[in-house]
Design a protein around this motif. Structure first.
Motif, mmCIF file in Angstrom:
data_model
loop_
_atom_site.group_PDB
_atom_site.id
_atom_site.type_symbol
_atom_site.label_atom_id
_atom_site.label_comp_id
_atom_site.label_asym_id
_atom_site.label_seq_id
_atom_site.Cartn_x
_atom_site.Cartn_y
_atom_site.Cartn_z
ATOM 1 N N MET A 1 9.780 -78.389 -36.799
ATOM 2 C CA MET A 1 9.890 -77.235 -37.828
ATOM 3 C C MET A 1 9.126 -75.983 -37.270
ATOM 4 S SD MET A 1 8.652 -77.004 -41.719
ATOM 5 C CE MET A 1 10.113 -77.934 -42.325
ATOM 6 N N ASN A 2 9.665 -74.921 -37.431
ATOM 7 C CA ASN A 2 8.826 -73.568 -36.936
ATOM 8 C C ASN A 2 7.415 -73.612 -37.686
ATOM 9 O OD1 ASN A 2 8.175 -70.624 -37.735
ATOM 10 N ND2 ASN A 2 9.586 -70.496 -35.926
ATOM 11 N N LYS A 3 6.667 -73.304 -36.771
ATOM 12 C CA LYS A 3 5.216 -73.362 -37.271
ATOM 13 C C LYS A 3 4.434 -72.357 -38.150
ATOM 14 C CE LYS A 3 2.981 -74.870 -32.838
ATOM 15 N NZ LYS A 3 1.964 -74.634 -31.933
ATOM 16 N N LYS A 4 5.233 -71.204 -38.337
ATOM 17 C CA LYS A 4 5.154 -70.105 -39.317
ATOM 18 C C LYS A 4 5.493 -70.763 -40.705
ATOM 19 C CE LYS A 4 5.790 -65.332 -40.425
ATOM 20 N NZ LYS A 4 6.485 -64.192 -39.971
ATOM 21 N N ILE A 5 6.759 -71.531 -40.793
ATOM 22 C CA ILE A 5 7.174 -71.912 -41.956
ATOM 23 C C ILE A 5 6.349 -73.257 -42.373
ATOM 24 C CG2 ILE A 5 9.300 -73.151 -42.971
ATOM 25 C CD1 ILE A 5 11.139 -71.649 -40.987
ATOM 26 N N ALA A 6 5.892 -73.919 -41.571
ATOM 27 C CA ALA A 6 5.128 -75.132 -41.817
ATOM 28 C C ALA A 6 3.903 -74.766 -42.197
ATOM 29 C CB ALA A 6 4.809 -76.005 -40.632
ATOM 30 N N ASN A 7 3.197 -73.568 -41.944
ATOM 31 C CA ASN A 7 2.099 -73.061 -42.444
ATOM 32 C C ASN A 7 2.398 -72.543 -43.930
ATOM 33 O OD1 ASN A 7 0.329 -73.853 -40.327
ATOM 34 N ND2 ASN A 7 0.894 -71.968 -39.256
ATOM 35 N N ILE A 8 3.313 -72.015 -44.085
ATOM 36 C CA ILE A 8 3.680 -71.294 -45.292
ATOM 37 C C ILE A 8 3.810 -72.409 -46.331
ATOM 38 C CG2 ILE A 8 5.386 -69.911 -46.789
ATOM 39 C CD1 ILE A 8 5.885 -68.296 -44.402
ATOM 40 N N ILE A 9 4.313 -73.530 -46.030
ATOM 41 C CA ILE A 9 4.548 -74.641 -46.984
ATOM 42 C C ILE A 9 3.413 -75.267 -47.314
ATOM 43 C CG2 ILE A 9 5.692 -76.984 -47.197
ATOM 44 C CD1 ILE A 9 7.971 -76.060 -45.433
ATOM 45 N N CYS A 10 2.451 -75.415 -46.253
ATOM 46 C CA CYS A 10 1.169 -76.218 -46.247
ATOM 47 C C CYS A 10 0.241 -75.065 -46.985
ATOM 48 C CB CYS A 10 0.598 -76.695 -45.226
ATOM 49 S SG CYS A 10 1.489 -78.086 -44.512
ATOM 50 N N SER B 1 -7.881 -81.556 -36.974
ATOM 51 C CA SER B 1 -8.552 -80.328 -37.538
ATOM 52 C C SER B 1 -7.656 -79.567 -38.197
ATOM 53 C CB SER B 1 -8.982 -79.586 -36.155
ATOM 54 O OG SER B 1 -8.132 -79.458 -35.354
ATOM 55 N N LYS B 2 -6.360 -79.479 -37.946
ATOM 56 C CA LYS B 2 -5.458 -78.919 -39.007
ATOM 57 C C LYS B 2 -4.652 -79.566 -40.084
ATOM 58 C CE LYS B 2 -4.031 -76.171 -34.625
ATOM 59 N NZ LYS B 2 -2.819 -76.038 -33.716
ATOM 60 N N SER B 3 -4.474 -80.979 -39.901
ATOM 61 C CA SER B 3 -3.825 -81.384 -40.844
ATOM 62 C C SER B 3 -4.598 -81.815 -41.840
ATOM 63 C CB SER B 3 -3.411 -83.020 -39.992
ATOM 64 O OG SER B 3 -4.490 -83.878 -39.724
ATOM 65 N N ILE B 4 -6.110 -82.123 -41.828
ATOM 66 C CA ILE B 4 -6.769 -82.357 -42.987
ATOM 67 C C ILE B 4 -6.737 -81.113 -44.132
ATOM 68 C CG2 ILE B 4 -9.262 -82.368 -43.586
ATOM 69 C CD1 ILE B 4 -8.089 -85.195 -42.768
ATOM 70 N N PRO B 5 -6.891 -79.659 -43.501
ATOM 71 C CA PRO B 5 -6.882 -78.753 -44.343
ATOM 72 C C PRO B 5 -5.393 -78.706 -45.089
ATOM 73 C CG PRO B 5 -7.841 -77.736 -42.390
ATOM 74 C CD PRO B 5 -7.562 -79.218 -42.085
ATOM 75 N N GLY B 6 -4.352 -79.023 -44.153
ATOM 76 C CA GLY B 6 -3.011 -79.217 -44.745
ATOM 77 C C GLY B 6 -3.023 -80.142 -45.931
ATOM 78 N N ASN B 7 -3.593 -81.374 -45.588
ATOM 79 C CA ASN B 7 -3.677 -82.409 -46.891
ATOM 80 C C ASN B 7 -4.241 -81.918 -48.039
ATOM 81 O OD1 ASN B 7 -2.608 -85.345 -45.798
ATOM 82 N ND2 ASN B 7 -3.446 -84.707 -43.780
ATOM 83 N N ILE B 8 -5.530 -81.320 -47.716
ATOM 84 C CA ILE B 8 -5.851 -80.902 -49.038
ATOM 85 C C ILE B 8 -5.064 -79.900 -49.874
ATOM 86 C CG2 ILE B 8 -7.956 -79.085 -49.800
ATOM 87 C CD1 ILE B 8 -9.390 -80.209 -47.284
ATOM 88 N N PHE B 9 -4.340 -78.905 -49.171
ATOM 89 C CA PHE B 9 -3.670 -77.761 -49.898
ATOM 90 C C PHE B 9 -2.223 -78.274 -50.333
ATOM 91 C CE2 PHE B 9 -6.980 -75.126 -47.849
ATOM 92 C CZ PHE B 9 -7.181 -74.402 -48.932
ATOM 93 N N LEU B 10 -1.509 -78.967 -49.283
ATOM 94 C CA LEU B 10 -0.200 -79.322 -49.594
ATOM 95 C C LEU B 10 -0.331 -80.804 -50.680
ATOM 96 C CD1 LEU B 10 2.791 -79.180 -49.308
ATOM 97 C CD2 LEU B 10 2.550 -80.762 -47.283
ATOM 98 N N GLY B 11 -1.461 -81.525 -50.418
ATOM 99 C CA GLY B 11 -1.569 -82.601 -51.201
ATOM 100 C C GLY B 11 -1.898 -82.175 -52.791
ATOM 101 N N GLY B 12 -2.487 -81.140 -53.141
ATOM 102 C CA GLY B 12 -2.680 -80.774 -54.096
ATOM 103 C C GLY B 12 -1.140 -80.094 -54.940
ATOM 104 N N SER B 13 -0.652 -79.106 -53.942
ATOM 105 C CA SER B 13 0.575 -78.430 -54.420
ATOM 106 C C SER B 13 1.745 -79.541 -54.591
ATOM 107 C CB SER B 13 1.024 -77.545 -53.248
ATOM 108 O OG SER B 13 -0.044 -76.765 -53.127
ATOM 109 N N PHE B 14 1.791 -80.708 -53.873
ATOM 110 C CA PHE B 14 2.700 -81.493 -53.957
ATOM 111 C C PHE B 14 2.746 -82.233 -55.122
ATOM 112 C CE2 PHE B 14 5.748 -84.933 -52.750
ATOM 113 C CZ PHE B 14 6.760 -84.106 -52.673
#
Length: 337
Positions: free
Chosen positions: A1-10, A282-295
């Motif tokens: 997946m495109n990194k920009k789209i992945a960052n927007i999702i997370c 270092s990238k996935s932990i912040p992703g888990n914080i934000f996407l985890g809450g949103s999902f």
């Protein structure tokens, strides 16, 4: 997946999801258009008639005292479960590890159910103590030999989890009908009775532990390489694992105390984040914080709006988690890279 789209999702999803969730629920009297119109008129004009004042106060009460605490707590719970799962999977270098498999969730559930049964205060404390005991027992059983393997930890965790689930069933058996109903509803994972009280109880433990994990996120990459590799770059793996496992335990026990058992969420959500952002913690932990809450907010919205009655959120996460892992197995994507 495109990194920009992945960052927007997370990272771009939380704020819109928080706002949208405010206007999703069983009450048909809460309309976003009505609220914005009345709020604009109140601020700009200041002249609301009697009916408008009553309608505005009713909407404000539902939004601020009923939905807002539930939405914020759901986000915190989702972030905590997802982050704790990512931490444990990174430390143990196994994609099938989460707080439930290691016995933390079931131990915390047993401790909290005892507090509910005997009407004790500080349910969170009982959940943490027994959840910590479950971790200690898991390590004790797995560490009977000098070499503690990941497989032995997972197997001992499954044993401890089963024992505590049996004890939870025993508590339900001896409970009176009123306490039994409360324990059963809570054990299925439920946020329908959330208030500002539960949010205040969970806020500090979750925020503090998530902050510590965020600061330690790069060390998880080193721990995932193994103890010898971590020691070679000056990291004390024993101390770091103790800090991170304690944080994961406190996060999990706090969520169990306020929301019950939400199964599989900490197992499958970190996989989704790794598929989007990669395995670098270092990238996935912040992703888990934000996407985890949103999902989890998205799942909670479905549980509130999909049927005329509210479905416990733990049922949704179990179904979604099972379906997700079947998909990964069918596509041969259940790996650890």
């Amino acid at each position: 997946m495109n990194k920009k789209i992945a960052n927007i999702i997370c990272f771009g999803l939380p704020l819109p999801m928080l706002i949208i969730s405010l206007f999703i629920g069983s009450s048909g009297h809460v309309s976003a258009i009505d609220y914005i119109t009345l709020l604009y008129k109140k601020i700009m004009d200041g002249n609301l008639n009697t009916d408008e004042i009553a309608h505005y106060q009713m909407i404000s009460n539902i939004l601020l005292n009923v939905r807002m605490p539930r939405i914020l707590l759901t986000f915190l719970v989702g972030a905590a479960l997802s982050t704790s799962g990512a931490v444990l999977q990174g430390i143990f270098r196994n994609p099938l590890v989460d707080s439930y498999i290691l016995g933390i969730s079931s131990g915390a559930a047993f401790g909290a159910s005892l507090a509910i049964l005997y009407s004790l205060s500080f349910v969170n404390a009982y959940a943490f103590v027994v959840g910590s005991l479950a971790v200690i027992l898991t390590y004790s059983i797995a560490g009977s030999n000098k070499q503690t393997s990941t497989v032995s930890i997972i197997l001992s965790g499954m044993i401890i989890s089963g024992v505590f689930m049996a004890l939870l069933t025993a508590v339900q058996y001896i409970s009176n009908p009123y306490k039994l109903q409360a324990i059963v509803q809570w054990a299925m994972g439920n946020l329908h009775a959330t208030s500002w009280v539960e949010l205040k109880q969970a806020f500090l433990p979750i925020i503090i532990t998530i902050t510590i994990v965020y600061l330690y996120r790069w060390r998880i990459n080193l721990l995932a390489l193994g103890d010898e590799a971590a020691k070679s770059v000056g990291v004390n793996p024993t101390f770091d694992k103790l800090i991170l496992i304690t944080c994961a335990t406190l996060m999990t026990t706090t969520t169990v105390a306020v929301a019950g058992i939400i199964s599989f969420y900490g197992l499958f959500l970190p996989h989704i984040v790794r598929m989007l952002l990669g395995s670098d913690n270092s990238k996935s932990i912040p992703g888990n914080i934000f996407l985890g809450g949103s999902f989890l907010l998205l799942i909670d919205n479905l549980s509130r709006a999909l049927f005329v009655f509210e479905v416990p959120i733990g049922i949704f996460t179990t179904i979604l988690g099972g379906a997700f892992f079947v998909f990964l197995m069918r596509k041969n994507k259940l790996n650890w890279n």
